[in-house]
Design an enzyme around this catalytic site. Sequence first.
Site, PDB file in Angstrom:
ATOM      1  N   SER A   1       0.855  -1.193   0.000  1.00  0.00           N
ATOM      2  CA  SER A   1       0.000   0.000   0.000  1.00  0.00           C
ATOM      3  C   SER A   1       0.890   1.241   0.000  1.00  0.00           C
ATOM      4  O   SER A   1       2.074   1.154  -0.324  1.00  0.00           O
ATOM      5  CB  SER A   1      -0.938  -0.020   1.209  1.00  0.00           C
ATOM      6  OG  SER A   1      -1.943   0.945   1.064  1.00  0.00           O
ATOM      7  N   ASN A   2       0.349   2.381   0.350  1.00  0.00           N
ATOM      8  CA  ASN A   2       1.146   3.610   0.407  1.00  0.00           C
ATOM      9  C   ASN A   2       0.640   4.512   1.533  1.00  0.00           C
ATOM     10  O   ASN A   2      -0.310   4.167   2.226  1.00  0.00           O
ATOM     11  CB  ASN A   2       1.117   4.326  -0.949  1.00  0.00           C
ATOM     12  CG  ASN A   2      -0.300   4.657  -1.368  1.00  0.00           C
ATOM     13  OD1 ASN A   2      -0.996   5.412  -0.704  1.00  0.00           O
ATOM     14  ND2 ASN A   2      -0.746   4.065  -2.470  1.00  0.00           N
ATOM     15  N   ARG A   3       1.284   5.668   1.698  1.00  0.00           N
ATOM     16  CA  ARG A   3       1.032   6.511   2.876  1.00  0.00           C
ATOM     17  C   ARG A   3      -0.198   7.417   2.749  1.00  0.00           C
ATOM     18  O   ARG A   3      -0.448   8.231   3.625  1.00  0.00           O
ATOM     19  CB  ARG A   3       2.261   7.388   3.147  1.00  0.00           C
ATOM     20  CG  ARG A   3       3.434   6.616   3.717  1.00  0.00           C
ATOM     21  CD  ARG A   3       4.382   7.540   4.442  1.00  0.00           C
ATOM     22  NE  ARG A   3       4.917   8.572   3.557  1.00  0.00           N
ATOM     23  CZ  ARG A   3       4.858   9.862   3.809  1.00  0.00           C
ATOM     24  NH1 ARG A   3       4.299  10.318   4.886  1.00  0.00           N
ATOM     25  NH2 ARG A   3       5.374  10.722   2.953  1.00  0.00           N
ATOM     26  N   SER A   4      -0.930   7.309   1.656  1.00  0.00           N
ATOM     27  CA  SER A   4      -2.080   8.215   1.484  1.00  0.00           C
ATOM     28  C   SER A   4      -3.062   8.088   2.647  1.00  0.00           C
ATOM     29  O   SER A   4      -3.447   6.988   3.038  1.00  0.00           O
ATOM     30  CB  SER A   4      -2.790   7.893   0.168  1.00  0.00           C
ATOM     31  OG  SER A   4      -4.018   8.574   0.119  1.00  0.00           O
TER      32      SER A   4
ATOM     33  N   ALA B   1      -4.631   7.422  -4.208  1.00  0.00           N
ATOM     34  CA  ALA B   1      -3.271   7.007  -4.554  1.00  0.00           C
ATOM     35  C   ALA B   1      -3.341   5.512  -4.872  1.00  0.00           C
ATOM     36  O   ALA B   1      -3.231   4.670  -3.982  1.00  0.00           O
ATOM     37  CB  ALA B   1      -2.331   7.287  -3.397  1.00  0.00           C
TER      38      ALA B   1
END
Length: 401
Positions: free
Chosen positions: A210-213, A277
């Site tokens: 995943s990502n930091r969004s 994102a």
Amino acid sequence: MRGMEHATVIVGVSGGIAAYKAVELVRLLGKLGVDVHVAMTRGATQFVTPLTFSALTKHPVEESVWHLSERGEIGHVVLGHQAKLIVIAPATATTIARLAMGLADDALTALVLASTCPVLLAPAMETNMWTAPATQKNVATLVKTGRYTVIGPESGALASGAQGMGRMSEPDLIAWHAEKALTPQDFAGVHMIVTAGPTREPLDPVRFISNRSSGKMGFAIAERAAMRGAQVTLVHGPVALDPPRGVHAVAVTSAVEMLDSLQALMKRCQVLVMAAAVADYAAQKVAKKKLKKQDLGKKPAIALTQNPDVIATIAKAKKKSTLLVGFAAETNDVEANALKKLRAKGLDLIVANDISAPGVGMDSDDNKVTIYDRRGVVLETERSPKTEIAEALLKTILDRL
Ligand code: CTP
């Protein structure tokens, strides 16, 4: 900022135990920057003192029709003419009946009669008093005039100790309706989809990419658009935020789910704002059982596959009139990269931000963006809270609808 600063808003408090919640309502309305005045019935002063309200509003409370202001003006007439909105909370059965009859024998009812602005009514009473034919008829009479909007009442614990219908709606819900009533509904009738947050691509039952969004930017856009009257569907990945009021929220997990969900919703959509994102890659194979160290060996590697480009896929099949807005989070060559994405993905607008700058962008409360269309820069913002960035973007969108 939102065009409602200094607007005169009157909170009418009548005599029910929920009068204590009107204190919180006055505080919330004050936060919107409006000029709040309070009018109380005699019954209301049995529950809360006028001093509480005048300390919060910095104005004397209107309690009687028999007084003149320091300038010799008739208080309820002057205030009634200035009022942009009246919120009656709590509205008791008696106050509702007196309003329906057009009485003007106390400060609250006189103010309503001396004004022409919209009125929000938040009833609060015991269940039988609410369902009584007389109360229902009075409420219907008021609604039929076109001037009144009724908020609640709700079902729950009542002052008597019983459970039932008649509880006043919570102050934050009433304040939301008040803000909406004061906000120009320039997006009324516009169907809008906003995506927000990260997507989550599973590797096995416990792990994912995943990502930091945080979803804050997309949620702010959805919230402000709904406040301005748009019909908003918010398709979001896993986030730690509550869906904004007045928005239809659809929770998804992966990029493929997000695409599927959008494809099902696009038919009625006039504007798609793709603030999510989206993870560019997913695992080629999702393990059914938890991956074990011994299975992965000494040089573990995860084979990835590219996710579909959600907005580019939508762009190919969309109606010509649908406006597509993308985002570009960049660390370098912001303008060149943003314009390249805008053209490659078939977008109408792209909102670019430099995520290498401290305190803005992903996971922050603030942002600083440049909005481009095919011809170049449309708008460059200062660093501001995401709600303000959302308002600026909505203005740019409205110019193009
Ligand atoms: N986007 C999308 N589907 C993807 C990836 C991105 O719809 N699989 C959308 C994003 O929601 C955003 C825009 O495309 O509105 C640009 O996303 P960004 O991550 O900045 O660009 P990428 O296309 O992923 O390119 P790169 O990672 O090379 O910067």
